[in-house]
Structures are given as structure tokens and as C-alpha cells.
Design a protein around this motif. Structure first.
Motif, PDB file in Angstrom:
ATOM      1  N   VAL A  29       0.807  -1.246   0.103  1.00  6.96           N
ATOM      2  CA  VAL A  29       0.096   0.017   0.043  1.00  6.96           C
ATOM      3  C   VAL A  29       0.816   1.297   0.132  1.00  6.96           C
ATOM      4  O   VAL A  29       1.906   1.267   0.688  1.00  6.96           O
ATOM      5  CB  VAL A  29      -0.928  -0.029   1.253  1.00  6.96           C
ATOM      6  N   SER A  30       0.446   2.363  -0.808  1.00  7.16           N
ATOM      7  CA  SER A  30       1.132   3.679  -0.878  1.00  7.16           C
ATOM      8  C   SER A  30       0.191   4.305   0.098  1.00  7.16           C
ATOM      9  O   SER A  30      -0.844   4.707  -0.058  1.00  7.16           O
ATOM     10  CB  SER A  30       1.174   4.045  -2.294  1.00  7.16           C
ATOM     11  N   GLN A  31       0.986   5.180   0.946  1.00 10.14           N
ATOM     12  CA  GLN A  31       0.395   6.340   1.634  1.00 10.14           C
ATOM     13  C   GLN A  31       0.159   7.657   0.965  1.00 10.14           C
ATOM     14  O   GLN A  31      -0.567   8.377   1.576  1.00 10.14           O
ATOM     15  CB  GLN A  31       1.171   6.600   2.938  1.00 10.14           C
ATOM     16  N   GLU A  32       0.587   7.695  -0.385  1.00 16.02           N
ATOM     17  CA  GLU A  32       0.360   9.018  -0.991  1.00 16.02           C
ATOM     18  C   GLU A  32      -0.839   8.949  -2.103  1.00 16.02           C
ATOM     19  O   GLU A  32      -0.999  10.062  -2.424  1.00 16.02           O
ATOM     20  CB  GLU A  32       1.539   8.976  -1.932  1.00 16.02           C
ATOM     21  N   VAL A  33      -1.513   7.757  -2.040  1.00 16.32           N
ATOM     22  CA  VAL A  33      -2.756   7.695  -2.990  1.00 16.32           C
ATOM     23  C   VAL A  33      -3.827   6.948  -2.036  1.00 16.32           C
ATOM     24  O   VAL A  33      -3.465   6.328  -1.180  1.00 16.32           O
ATOM     25  CB  VAL A  33      -2.601   7.102  -4.404  1.00 16.32           C
TER      26      VAL A  33
END
Length: 489
Positions: free
Chosen positions: A208-212
Motif C-alpha cells: 500500500v502507498s500512503q500517497e494515494v
């Protein structure tokens, strides 16, 4: 978090737009358009200047070097030093090994053995790079040598769970590094820190990316994770294996653009009832896409099968044949990639006690059985329309290729007439609705494999370009009746 923009994307074909549709305007699939929020590029995003954020590796190739255009005649054709996976079957599917800086997607159903295959591959590579003769590190684009380690990152299991499986399959090595995380920034930081010879991420749907925005495994997250890993692999010249899940219909989960982004897409498949596993290259920028690797799944891990020709035959076929032939069997040769595999077709014909005769098949196309039964009645003079028919292959073999028609009809006729076909005779050919035996591709390749296995006769269609195979009697036929006479003489 940066201000996000609402978009709608199709998880099947990758179409995107600013309006939601129940039916995708591009591919026509229903219920595949989903809403997602894509963050604008900021100073901490992957699209910012290289070397200034935690998401982008500190070492980057100058933009002028990437954009410089040169005449094609001035570009060198030096051979790329590929990294061996430790499996000759795996290397052949990849085109000769792993290309530095490439991203390979390994997809397959749950429990098929994707993680086991890659963990065993990680152990093989770690064992190879630790050897003094194989530990010559390659220089990255930034001028720093890669370490002689292999990095395995799991987003589904803990380090202890991965260690237990590694112990079971004998993949425990000192320079095999294990990490358990689901954060994309942590994954990229580990790759940049250790500069491994090979990085494995299991799997794309759990990172998981925290930026999207978006949930784990969603279209937005999968696209972002894949793009970030591809940028890191290309920048640091580190090969990356990425595990991908599949949906219930067998397609790779996530947006369709995921398959376009990566360099190689491999499908790991097999029957849960058998130990045979097949690795197929669906897309390969560095090699052929028609190669197939054969593996055997066991409790001690995965073993490669370099010569799978005997897997789909029962005892007594080919060179080891005996005189006690059994009626209702016929052997053919199919093509799977560059391989020619023998497939034994077995048939059982019984008198039906039901108003509608039963047709039970395994490894054979059911609709083709109905057609071949009608052709056998009309042009072969054998009426099986009122009988129960059971047609199957050995050990999960696949006889759905049109070239298997002649062997299927031969097995049915042999079972109906109680006349066995010699175990040293094979039948290759497609049958048309008029009863003609049609030619098949790469017939010479199939016949040479048959001769190698000890077959002495082959019933085949009439050849445009005739050739001879030492030790093999090639019997050319034009019509179904001629083929049946040649098989059961």
C-alpha cells in the motif's frame, strides 16, 4: 496529504475518465469502472526530482543521458549478462535468465506454488552470488556496486512464517534477507539500502502507498505500487520479481495496464489434483512467449522436470511397450510452446440405459467429442450415438488441440470394436466434418520426438513436403476410413 483529483478507471482495460459508467466505454465490460483518487505530484511524490525524496532512490540517471538520441548504427549490441534462477526450466521461460533492471510479474491461482517457487529461486540465487566465482557484482547506474544478497519482501506472511517454508524447501542462506511489510516506502527504502542482486515482492496486491487513496489490492494502489517498483528497478538496475493474484476467471487482478507496465508476465498454473505445474510466458520483452517450463510440486518444494515426455503416458508405451495392448487407447503428440509432448487418450464405450447417452470427458474438449462422434458415424461407419462415452487423458494432460482428433477417434473406435491399437503407434491429425484428415503444424518436430521415445509407426495426414524419420514408419492417410484401417490393422 496532497489534494486529490477524482478519476474513474476500468480495472479490466485501464480506461480512465472523469465520469462513472456502468459499462466501460472502452472494453464493454460491466461493473469494472471504479472511483479512485490520485494525488497531485508534490515534493514528496515519485514524480518529483530524483534523489530528493524517500520514495525515489538517491542515485539517478541524468535526464540528458536518458533522452539522448543516437543513430541505431552507433548503438552497441553487447550481450546482457543475465542472472540464472537456478532452474533451467525457469531460465528458458525467461529467455535465458533474468535481465538486470527487469520487472517480472508471476501470476497464478491461490495455493498453486508462486511463493514457494520464488522463495526457492531466491535461495538458489543467494547460494550462487555467495560463491566466490559468481559474486562479481555489477555496477549500477549510479556507480555503486550491488551487494551479493537477495531480498525477499513478503506482505502476506511474517518473517517467521517465511523462514519455516524456507527451511522446508532448503532455501536458507546467510545472504538471503527477509522482510515483512506492506508499506511501499519501506519496500523502496529496503531495495535502495541493500542493493540486492535480486528483489522479490510478494505480492503487488498487499503493498500500500500512503500517497494515494484506495484500499489494498485496488486499481489505484496496484498501479502506484507497480509504477514505483518499475522506476526503482530501472534506476538501480536491479531485477524485481512481483507476485500477482488472479481473479475468479483466471485473469490477473488489478488494472489491465499492470501487464503493460512490466517487462515479463508469467502464468504459473496447474491442476490441484496433480503435482504437475506449468510456467508459461504470456509477455516477454527479452525472449519468446511460447516457452513452457515444467515443474513438480512436492512437500520438499518444487523440482524442475527437464524431460516431461513420460508424464502423460501409462506404462507400456513407446520404447518400453509390451505385447499386451489394451483396447480403447491411442497416443498422440501435441505442441506446448517449443515442446512436443506425448498424450495418451483413453476411451470407454458402454451401452447406455439413459434416454440421453452420457458424455464424460477429462482433458478433452466436450463439444469436439460430440462432433467427432457424428463424423465417426457418418464417415467411419461406427455408430456410437446411443452409447455412453467416457474419454480421458493421463495425468492431467491436455488433448484439446485439433491435432488430437485422430487419436480421440482412434481410441473410441478401438473401444467400440474391442481391437487394440499398438502401443508403438501414434496418431496425429485434425479431422474435418467431411471425414478428411487435415495437416497439422510442425509435424516433423512431433514425429522426431515420437521416434526418440521409441515409437515405430505414425499415422499422419498427407504431407505437402515429404521427409523421413529414422526408425519411424510414417503412414500417410487422406480419409478417416483409411486412418482407422491403418491404426487397427
Amino acid at each position: 496529504m496532497a489534494k486529490s483529483i477524482v478519476h474513474y478507471v476500468c480495472s479490466e482495460c485501464g480506461w480512465s475518465g472523469s465520469k462513472w459508467y456502468g459499462k466501460c466505454p472502452e472494453c464493454g465490460q460491466w461493473g469494472t469502472v471504479e472511483e479512485f483518487h490520485e494525488a497531485k505530484a508534490a515534493s514528496g511524490s515519485r514524480t518529483a526530482a530524483p534523489g530528493r525524496t524517500s520514495r525515489t532512490p538517491s542515485v539517478a540517471v541524468p535526464s540528458t543521458a536518458r533522452a539522448a538520441a543516437r543513430p541505431i548504427t552507433e548503438i552497441g549490441t553487447e550481450t546482457v549478462l543475465r542472472l540464472s534462477t537456478g532452474f533451467s526450466e525457469f531460465d528458458r521461460v525467461l529467455g535465458g535468465g533474468v535481465v538486470p533492471g527487469s520487472v517480472t510479474l508471476i501470476a497464478g491461482e491461490p495455493g498453486i506454488g508462486k511463493s514457494t517457487l520464488l522463495l526457492q529461486t531466491a535461495g538458489n540465487v543467494a547460494r550462487a552470488v555467495a560463491h566466490p566465482d559468481a559474486s562479481r557484482s555489477r555496477e549500477s547506474n549510479g556507480g555503486q556496486a550491488q551487494s551479493g544478497t537477495v531480498l525477499y519482501i513478503s506482505g502476506e506472511e511474517s518473517q517467521a512464517q517465511v523462514r519455516l517454508r524456507a527451511t522446508r524447501i532448503n532455501a536458507v542462506e546467510q545472504n538471503l534477507l527477509l522482510a515483512s511489510t506492506t508499506d511501499l516506502s519501506t519496500v523502496l527504502g529496503l531495495i535502495e539500502q541493500h542493493r540486492p542482486a535480486l528483489a522479490i515482492v510478494d505480492s503487488a496486491q498487499t503493498i500500500v502507498s500512503q500517497e494515494v487513496d484506495g484500499i489494498s489490492g485496488g486499481s489505484t494502489q496496484v498501479r502506484e505500487v507497480a509504477s514505483a517498483l518499475i522506476d526503482t528497478a530501472k534506476t538501480l538496475d536491479i531485477p524485481v520479481f512481483l507476485v500477482g493474484h488472479v481473479t475468479k476467471d483466471g485473469s490477473i487482478a488489478g488494472p489491465r495496464t499492470l501487464e503493460h507496465l512490466v517487462d515479463v508476465v508469467c502464468q504459473f498454473e496447474g491442476d490441484s489434483e496433480t503435482a504437475l505445474r506449468m510456467l508459461r510466458a504470456i509477455k516477454n520483452r527479452f525472449g519468446p512467449t511460447d516457452e513452457v517450463g515444467c515443474f513438480d510440486m512436492s512437500g520438499e518444494g518444487i523440482e524442475e522436470v527437464t524431460d516431461p515426455t513420460g508424464l502423460f503416458l501409462s506404462t507400456g508405451a513407446g520404447r518400453d511397450s509390451d505385447t499386451g495392448s489394451v483396447d480403447g487407447t491411442c497416443i498422440t503428440f501435441t505442441l506446448d510452446g517449443h515442446r512436443s509432448l506425448p498424450i495418451e487418450v483413453q476411451a470407454l464405450v458402454t451401452k447406455s440405459v439413459l434416454p440421453t447417452p452420457r458424455r464424460a470427458v477429462n482433458g478433452v474438449d466436450p463439444s469436439r467429442i460430440a462432433m467427432l462422434t457424428a463424423v465417426l458415424y457418418r464417415h467411419g461407419g461406427i455408430n456410437l450415438l446411443a452409447n455412453d462415452l467416457y474419454v480421458s487423458t493421463i495425468a492431467g494432460g491436455n488433448a484439446k488441440e485439433p491435432s488430437c482428433d485422430l487419436s480421440i477417434v482412434g481410441a473410441l473406435a478401438s473401444a467400440a470394436k474391442n481391437r487394440p491399437i499398438s502401443r508403438t503407434t501414434c496418431a496425429i491429425g485434425e479431422i474435418s466434418l467431411t471425414g478428411q484428415i487435415r495437416p497439422v503444424p510442425r509435424l516433423e518436430h512431433r514425429l522426431r520426438e515420437a521416434a526418440r521415445l521409441g515409437f515405430t509407426a505414425a499415422v499422419v495426414p498427407s504431407m505437402r513436403k515429404r521427409f523421413t524419420v529414422p526408425g519411424l514408419d510414417i503412414i500417410e492417410v487422406i480419409h478417416l476410413k483409411d486412418a482407422l484401417e491403418a491404426l487397427m490393422k
